[in-house]
Design a protein around this motif. Structure first.
Motif, short mmCIF file in Angstrom:
data_model
loop_
_atom_site.label_atom_id
_atom_site.label_comp_id
_atom_site.label_asym_id
_atom_site.label_seq_id
_atom_site.Cartn_x
_atom_site.Cartn_y
_atom_site.Cartn_z
N THR A 83 33.12 42.86 51.57
CA THR A 83 33.22 42.15 50.30
C THR A 83 31.91 41.40 50.04
N CYS A 84 31.42 41.54 48.81
CA CYS A 84 30.23 40.81 48.33
C CYS A 84 30.61 40.25 46.97
N GLY A 85 31.48 39.23 46.98
CA GLY A 85 32.15 38.79 45.77
C GLY A 85 31.46 37.73 44.96
N GLY A 86 30.30 37.23 45.38
CA GLY A 86 29.58 36.24 44.58
C GLY A 86 30.43 35.03 44.25
N LEU A 87 30.70 34.83 42.97
CA LEU A 87 31.48 33.68 42.51
C LEU A 87 32.91 33.69 43.01
N GLN A 88 33.40 34.83 43.46
CA GLN A 88 34.77 34.93 43.96
C GLN A 88 34.80 35.18 45.47
N SER A 89 33.68 35.01 46.16
CA SER A 89 33.60 35.43 47.56
C SER A 89 34.55 34.66 48.46
N ASP A 90 34.73 33.36 48.22
CA ASP A 90 35.64 32.60 49.08
C ASP A 90 37.09 32.99 48.84
N LYS A 91 37.43 33.31 47.59
CA LYS A 91 38.80 33.72 47.27
C LYS A 91 39.13 35.06 47.90
N LEU A 92 38.18 35.99 47.92
CA LEU A 92 38.40 37.27 48.58
C LEU A 92 38.61 37.07 50.08
#
Length: 437
Positions: free
Chosen positions: A227-236
């Motif tokens: 996962t490389c979710g940027g603004l959502q990385s902690d949620k992923l």
């Protein structure tokens, strides 16, 4: 006759369903179609062309958020602590980027950058920064006086400056599309409008033990996931049992646009000397590939993770951010500077005053409100900016823990460093998932 055709039709449907399902089985799925995720998927597949690799992105196109809303600068690696991973990856990424752009005919401009000291106190900090740039092997960097500043930027005032001739500009959204083109040409698949809602285990398929499900109910099966979710990385990361910290707190950077009649006053990038007391860089002048000039940005808390305007509000996300102890501690530490950033956002003349320290001939009537970007700033519980890469696995010994690697923070300058970051991530993927080179 009908009794004979029904089983045949059912068999065809079953074969078709099996084929579709099999086509959605992947060795590696990369969640997040920003520049880091796309570059990493490309690197993985170029190294291992027999693997089946896919990228899933929740938006209708790649590079929709941070990667498509940045200043477009190709950084040279001046600011970072010598010997740090950020310094190494940025300088390496600079060289790899220019090589890639030349090979692929990606349009760019090597306009250079001046980091300008306007006071004696800033000159002292500038000298330290120059020594840092030499230690980082920044190509072509020079320390110049006021006369040379005028030669490089005729409208700019300053006592002394660092001149970085190899700093450039490019459209990083376009670069991401080029990476995606390479990826798809190598056999990779890209799924847009695929917002991940959860990861679950699939015990009936041991070869592809993870089901990636979208909010629309679409599914993809994977052997391994990055996962490389940027603004959502902690949620992923939290979806697979990881800690909520480091937490992503969104900061919006708002730019002004220089009037076209005044754009001739800015040839290249003009930056301030960073103040070590504050976490953000300060306003600067950035020419763009289309000939426009961006001025800024400031840095204000965004009221949603993808909030590009003051009116973009997501109440649960805002409450989640405001309740986070790390943000509270950071805000209390920088309350004066934070209030000033909000004031500059509300009142253009305050931002223009900062710009006039460098180019006095720019006035309020020469600028207008421009675009904005949102930075995925990772914070720890003590309010410190997380300035390094963070990789994470969930707890336990399940496939959701062993087979999912979260890249929770890929710090700036992620775009410039994207090809070098991709090499580092591909190395880590090979190690973590035991993929033979």
């Amino acid at each position: 006759m009908m009794l004979r055709t029904v089983p045949c039709t059912v068999a065809k449907i079953a074969r078709r369903a099996y084929s579709v399902e099999a086509n959605r089985n992947y060795d590696i799925v990369v969640v997040g179609g920003g520049i880091v995720g796309t570059a990493s998927a490309r690197e993985i597949l170029l190294r291992h062309p027999t693997l089946r690799v896919a990228v899933v992105e929740k938006e209708p196109q790649l590079a929709f958020h941070q990667s498509g809303h940045n200043s477009g600068v190709i950084h040279a690696g001046i600011y970072y602590k010598p010997g740090s991973l950020k310094a190494k990856l940025c300088v390496e990424g600079l060289h790899l980027s220019y090589k890639y752009f030349d090979e692929k005919s990606v349009p760019y401009k090597k306009v250079g950058k001046l980091i300008v000291a306007t006071t004696p106190a800033e000159v002292e900090r500038l000298n330290d920064l120059y020594q840092r740039s030499l230690a980082n092997n920044v190509p072509g960097v020079q320390l110049v006086d006021g006369a040379k500043i005028k030669e490089i930027e005729p409208f700019c005032n300053g006592l002394k400056a660092i001149w970085s001739p190899h700093t450039g500009i490019v459209d990083w959204r376009m670069v991401t599309q080029y990476y995606a083109r390479d990826f798809k040409a190598a056999g990779g698949d890209v799924y847009v409008n695929f917002k991940v809602s959860k990861f679950t285990e699939a015990p009936d398929q041991l070869d592809y033990p993870i089901v990636v499900r979208s909010v629309k109910g679409d599914t993809i099966r994977a052997r391994n996931i990055l996962t490389c979710g940027g603004l959502q990385s902690d949620k992923l990361a939290e979806m697979t049992g990881c800690s909520a910290v480091p937490k992503i707190v969104p900061f919006r950077g708002e730019y002004l646009l220089l009037h076209p009649d005044k754009c001739h006053m800015v040839r290249g990038n003009i930056y301030p000397v960073p103040d070590p007391r504050f976490p953000f860089l300060g306003v600067h002048f950035t020419p763009r590939m289309d000939g426009s000039v961006w001025l800024g940005p400031n840095a204000v808390l965004a009221f949603r993770r993808e909030g590009y305007k003051w009116s973009d509000i997501n109440v649960p996300e805002l409450i989640d951010a405001l309740r986070f102890p790390g943000l509270i501690k950071m805000a209390s530490k920088f309350i004066g500077a934070g209030m000033m950033e909000v004031a500059r956002s509300a009142f253009i003349p305050l931002q223009v005053r900062e710009l006039q320290k460098f180019i006095p001939d720019i006035h309020e009537y020469d600028v207008s409100r421009g675009p904005a970007g949102v930075r995925a700033q990772a914070l720890d519980n003590d309010g410190n900016l997380v300035d390094d890469f963070v990789f994470d696995h969930g707890k336990g010994n399940t496939a959701l823990s062993r087979n999912i690697l979260h890249c929770r923070n890929a710090p700036s300058p992620g775009a410039t460093s994207s090809l070098s970051i991709a090499k580092m991530i591909a190395d880590k993927i090979e190690e973590e998932f035991h993929i033979k080179k």
